[in-house]
Design a protein around this motif. Structure first.
Motif: not given
Length: 166
Positions: A78-100
Motif C-alpha cells: 500500500v505504501k508503494v501504491c501511495f508513493r507511486l501515485a504521489k510521483k505522477i503529479t503535484d495535483n492531489p486529486w489526480v494523486q488520490f485518484g491514482m492511489f485509490i
C-alpha cells in the motif's frame, strides 16, 4: 458503473468493485456521494488501464500482489501504491485518484491470487481497515463540504497504513 479490467496474463479484475466490497456493511456503502466519487475514479482508472502504460502498470501490480505474504507485506505494498501515485503529479486529486485505483487493483489482485484464503480473516480485516481509513479521511469530508480533505490526505504521508483503528 462496473469496469472489469483484464491483464496481459489473463486475470480479470475490478478495482473499484473491490473497494466497494471492503465498504459493504458500513454506513459508507449507502453514501451516494462517496459511491459517486468511487464510480468517477473507477471510470478514470479503467481508461488508464487501456493504455500501453496502463498495461505495464497492471503487470507490475500483479507482481506486487503476488508477493503479499503477510500484513506487513500488504502494508508495504500500500505504501508503494501511495508513493507511486504521489510521483505522477503535484495535483492531489489526480494523486488520490491514482492511489485509490492502485489500492483497489491491489485488493482485487490479492483476491485473484488466493492470498486472502491463505491468510484468512486477518488480512481481510487489515484491508478493510485501510480502505475505511482512506474513505473516512479523504472522501467522507468532501460530502460535508471539506474540499481540502483529499489534499490533506495525500500530503499526510504513508504512515496511515500502520495506524491502528481506535
Amino acid at each position: 458503473m462496473s469496469h472489469p479490467m483484464t491483464t496481459k496474463s489473463g486475470i480479470t479484475i475490478n478495482p473499484i468493485e473491490s473497494i466497494q466490497d471492503l465498504l459493504s456493511g458500513t454506513s459508507f456503502q449507502e453514501d451516494r456521494v462517496a459511491q459517486g466519487h468511487l464510480t468517477s475514479l473507477g471510470e478514470a482508472f479503467h481508461e488508464i488501464g487501456k493504455t500501453a502504460e496502463g498495461q505495464v502498470m497492471l503487470v507490475a501490480m500483479e507482481g506486487l500482489a503476488g508477493q503479499i505474504r503477510s500484513e506487513s507485506s500488504f502494508n508495504d505494498a500500500v505504501k508503494v501504491c501511495f508513493r507511486l501515485a504521489k510521483k505522477i503529479t503535484d495535483n492531489p486529486w489526480v494523486q488520490f485518484g491514482m492511489f485509490i485505483g492502485l489500492f483497489g487493483l491491489l485488493v482485487a489482485l490479492i483476491g485473484q491470487f488466493g492470498t486472502m484464503a491463505v491468510f484468512g480473516a486477518g488480512l481481510t480485516q487489515v484491508m478493510k481497515r485501510v480502505g475505511m481509513f482512506i474513505v473516512t479521511s479523504a472522501l467522507m469530508p468532501i460530502s460535508h463540504g471539506v474540499k481540502q480533505s483529499v489534499g490533506m490526505f495525500m500530503g499526510g504521508g504513508e504512515n496511515f497504513v500502520e495506524q491502528k483503528q481506535k
